[in-house]
Motif scaffolding. Structure first.
Motif, mmCIF file in Angstrom:
data_model
loop_
_atom_site.group_PDB
_atom_site.id
_atom_site.type_symbol
_atom_site.label_atom_id
_atom_site.label_comp_id
_atom_site.label_asym_id
_atom_site.label_seq_id
_atom_site.Cartn_x
_atom_site.Cartn_y
_atom_site.Cartn_z
ATOM 1 N N GLN A 116 14.582 8.536 -49.935
ATOM 2 C CA GLN A 116 13.706 7.124 -49.663
ATOM 3 C C GLN A 116 13.118 8.021 -48.061
ATOM 4 N N GLN A 117 11.958 7.150 -47.793
ATOM 5 C CA GLN A 117 11.221 7.463 -46.072
ATOM 6 C C GLN A 117 12.187 6.708 -45.084
ATOM 7 N N LEU A 176 21.221 13.666 -46.223
ATOM 8 C CA LEU A 176 20.154 12.894 -46.041
ATOM 9 C C LEU A 176 18.673 13.398 -45.649
ATOM 10 N N LEU A 177 18.354 14.438 -44.406
ATOM 11 C CA LEU A 177 17.372 15.698 -43.972
ATOM 12 C C LEU A 177 17.325 16.383 -45.117
ATOM 13 N N ILE A 178 18.181 16.584 -45.858
ATOM 14 C CA ILE A 178 17.379 17.655 -47.222
ATOM 15 C C ILE A 178 16.472 16.768 -48.296
ATOM 16 N N GLY A 179 17.209 15.142 -48.504
ATOM 17 C CA GLY A 179 16.319 13.961 -49.029
ATOM 18 C C GLY A 179 15.256 13.645 -48.464
ATOM 19 N N HIS A 229 8.718 14.722 -49.093
ATOM 20 C CA HIS A 229 7.440 14.724 -48.633
ATOM 21 C C HIS A 229 7.036 15.394 -49.948
ATOM 22 N N LEU A 230 7.830 16.251 -50.729
ATOM 23 C CA LEU A 230 7.488 16.988 -51.292
ATOM 24 C C LEU A 230 7.112 16.513 -52.957
ATOM 25 N N SER A 271 10.295 10.455 -55.902
ATOM 26 C CA SER A 271 11.203 11.316 -55.510
ATOM 27 C C SER A 271 12.201 9.402 -55.001
ATOM 28 N N GLU A 272 11.602 8.360 -54.960
ATOM 29 C CA GLU A 272 12.550 7.455 -55.334
ATOM 30 C C GLU A 272 13.352 6.450 -56.357
ATOM 31 N N VAL A 273 12.491 7.024 -58.223
ATOM 32 C CA VAL A 273 12.575 7.461 -58.909
ATOM 33 C C VAL A 273 14.008 8.529 -59.832
#
Length: 183
Positions: A33-34, A152-155, A160-161, A166-168
């Motif tokens: 998530q953002q 969380l930082l890796i996620g 961004h990639l 990303s949410e799905v």
């Protein structure tokens, strides 16, 4: 006061790593998530606190209850993770509305509880007291907090990639972990 040898510390650290791995795995998905850095810090800290509180409560209640509560804790954690994952997936297909279960407030507490429930029976089985128990609980909290921040930082970087997907992906991972716990 008991002394702790290197072998004891290694065992405690490995136990803390094992307990923190679920927070790491779920944190990877949540990190998609953002999230702002301030939110990431709060999430990691909260999960770390719950990884201290749950075994502490377990130690207080005693080992005689461990067999009854261990199965319930796993079911509750599975249901919570499925719910959080499903919410993340469905949110992706909706217009940008407010999250039903965001990693803030009550959603953050539910997340922290769901990844910390497995440490409750560990506390029941430890049955330790005094400074050694306090030391073990602090190590559990520090290791889990650090693993959660890392995940969380890796996620966050992966978000961004991956962009909109990303949410799905994150929701699917959480839902899968929930199903894994349930079945």
């Amino acid at each position: 006061m008991a002394t702790i040898h290197f072998n004891d510390f290694t065992t405690i650290f490995m136990m803390a790593l094992a307990l923190g791995m679920d927070a790491f795995s779920v944190g990877l998905a949540l990190g998609l998530q953002q999230l702002r850095l301030k939110r990431i810090a709060l999430i990691g800290f909260t999960v770390g606190i719950f990884h201290v509180l749950m075994p502490f409560i377990g130690i207080i209640l005693g080992s005689f209850m461990s067999t009854k509560l261990e199965g319930i804790a796993v079911v509750i954690a599975g249901i919570l993770l499925c719910g959080i994952g499903a919410q993340m997936i469905f949110q992706t297909f909706q217009q940008k509305s407010k999250q039903v279960l965001a990693p803030a407030g009550f959603g953050l507490v539910l997340f922290a509880i769901s990844v910390s429930l497995d440490s409750f029976p560990v506390g029941l089985s430890l049955g330790l007291s005094g400074a050694v128990a306090f030391f073990i609980l602090i190590i559990f909290g520090i290791v889990t907090c650090s693993l959660t921040w890392l995940a969380l930082l890796i996620g966050r970087r992966a978000n961004h990639l991956l962009g909109a997907y990303s949410e799905v992906i994150g929701g699917s991972i959480l839902f899968g972990f929930g199903l894994l716990l349930l079945f």
